[in-house]
Design a protein around this motif. Sequence first.
Motif, short mmCIF file in Angstrom:
data_model
loop_
_atom_site.label_atom_id
_atom_site.label_comp_id
_atom_site.label_asym_id
_atom_site.label_seq_id
_atom_site.Cartn_x
_atom_site.Cartn_y
_atom_site.Cartn_z
N ILE A 44 74.09 12.90 83.05
CA ILE A 44 73.17 12.73 83.36
C ILE A 44 72.38 14.27 84.15
O ILE A 44 73.44 14.56 85.21
CB ILE A 44 72.70 11.82 84.65
N ALA A 45 70.95 14.47 84.24
CA ALA A 45 70.96 15.88 84.67
C ALA A 45 70.64 15.16 86.07
O ALA A 45 69.63 14.13 86.36
CB ALA A 45 69.87 16.23 84.09
N LEU A 61 60.44 10.78 84.01
CA LEU A 61 61.66 9.81 84.48
C LEU A 61 60.62 8.04 84.51
O LEU A 61 59.60 8.05 84.58
CB LEU A 61 61.90 10.52 86.32
N GLU A 62 61.90 7.35 84.79
CA GLU A 62 60.80 5.54 85.30
C GLU A 62 61.56 4.90 86.19
O GLU A 62 63.17 5.88 86.76
CB GLU A 62 61.59 5.41 84.25
N ARG A 63 61.24 4.20 86.51
CA ARG A 63 62.07 4.00 88.57
C ARG A 63 62.08 2.20 88.06
O ARG A 63 60.83 2.04 88.22
CB ARG A 63 60.41 4.43 89.38
N VAL A 230 71.39 5.43 82.23
CA VAL A 230 71.04 6.28 81.09
C VAL A 230 71.18 5.21 80.17
O VAL A 230 72.30 4.49 79.94
CB VAL A 230 71.79 7.71 81.37
N ASN A 231 71.20 5.79 78.92
CA ASN A 231 71.37 4.89 77.42
C ASN A 231 71.78 6.64 76.61
O ASN A 231 71.90 7.80 76.69
CB ASN A 231 70.06 4.52 77.07
N PHE A 232 72.20 6.02 74.96
CA PHE A 232 72.43 6.47 74.71
C PHE A 232 71.95 7.33 73.57
O PHE A 232 72.38 8.54 73.31
CB PHE A 232 73.75 5.94 73.07
N ASN A 322 65.18 9.40 78.37
CA ASN A 322 65.65 8.09 78.76
C ASN A 322 66.08 7.61 79.81
O ASN A 322 67.00 7.19 79.79
CB ASN A 322 66.71 8.65 77.66
N LEU A 323 66.01 8.06 81.00
CA LEU A 323 66.94 7.80 82.55
C LEU A 323 65.87 7.09 83.42
O LEU A 323 64.37 7.68 83.26
CB LEU A 323 66.57 9.60 83.06
#
Length: 403
Positions: A44-45, A61-63, A230-232, A322-323
């Motif tokens: 992850i960054a 970003l999603e929160r 995180v997802n693939f 996708n984070l």
Amino acid sequence: MGYEESSRATGTSRRGSRRERRRERRPLRMLVVGIGVLALVGVIALGGYAFYLQRTVENNLEREDLNATQDSVVTISPDTFGGTQPGDDDSTDDDIDDSGLEGDGDIDEDAPPIVGEDGQPIEVTQSEFSATTPARPESSGEAMNFLIVGTDSRDLSQERGRSDVIVLMHISDERDRVDLIHFPRDLFVPIPGTGGSSKINAAYSYGGAPLLVQTLQPLIDVPIDHVVLVNFESFRAMTDAVGGVDVQVAEASPGFPQGVMHMDGDTGLEFVRERYALSQGDISRGQRQQAFIKGLMQKALSSETLTNPARVARFVDAATTNLTVDADLEVSRMRDLGFAMRSVRGDDIHFETAPWTGISDHPVAGSIVLLADDQMDSLSTHLREDTMESYVDEVSPRQGFGG
């Protein structure tokens, strides 16, 4: 703390001496003012982008309310977001994603059963409880702990998905060391609020990230500061954004000979998802994920990447698209942390696996990983005192299933 049946298989002087050991590191050049602490399926960054990329990160970003701080309400909802209990009829029999790649090969998509002290399954119904958080030890200074969860969900608003990857990221007080600790998803532990124990990934199935936080914190005895999902797809995109990575394959499997292998995003997904062809199953899979993280880190932190603004931009965009992060993790905090860690390089990133003693066939829970309680206490002590540089695990089996 764990299932006991037979298995198959310091202070000022410390900080002063650590400063004396720190070697000189070259400064970053050009536009980059931070570095990436990466973790999806281990990667992850976290920081590591130029200031001009801040808008990209903020837009991507999603929160969500992912953390569970002191006295907050944790909801157990086993039938929400696709989480089903054993015996339900709506589980799927395949694990194929949109790319056509096979997943980890599991055909049972039910949430792992909760097991009572009498060894019998417990039916879990929707309920709530108040969260608790361990006190932050003074000896840890400003060390931070992130929970990184790799999920197979493509849309968290529609489905919770499964927590295929569980990693604790410990960032040292001096911001000069990162430890990534993989918790095998089959690790058998107590699940708060359920009255029983199960595989650790059951916590995510029954209560999402907040319940996973409440499950993990009693093991490590330090507070989890932030949570990241995180997802693939992010894993695949980050790999391709840096032009693929070179990975050390320690144990061969079909399609992956032993030695260094260059992998693109699709190949990397196959590599980190395999477990049945490996000698220690889920443990070996976790080690593969760590090897891939290391390869990605080395490529992301290389001069080839850091001196190429276009590649940095692609990587940051891929890492954050996708984070999902907890509601309290602000972009400005991520940027400041990245800047504070600007001297970290690949050799400053260290990998561990939560200590275990073996793998057992539980009559209800199935194949489980047995926790090494005393060694877990040692790991907890080193996390509390921020002395991970001296942590040693001589308990966990190095081959086979232990026992």
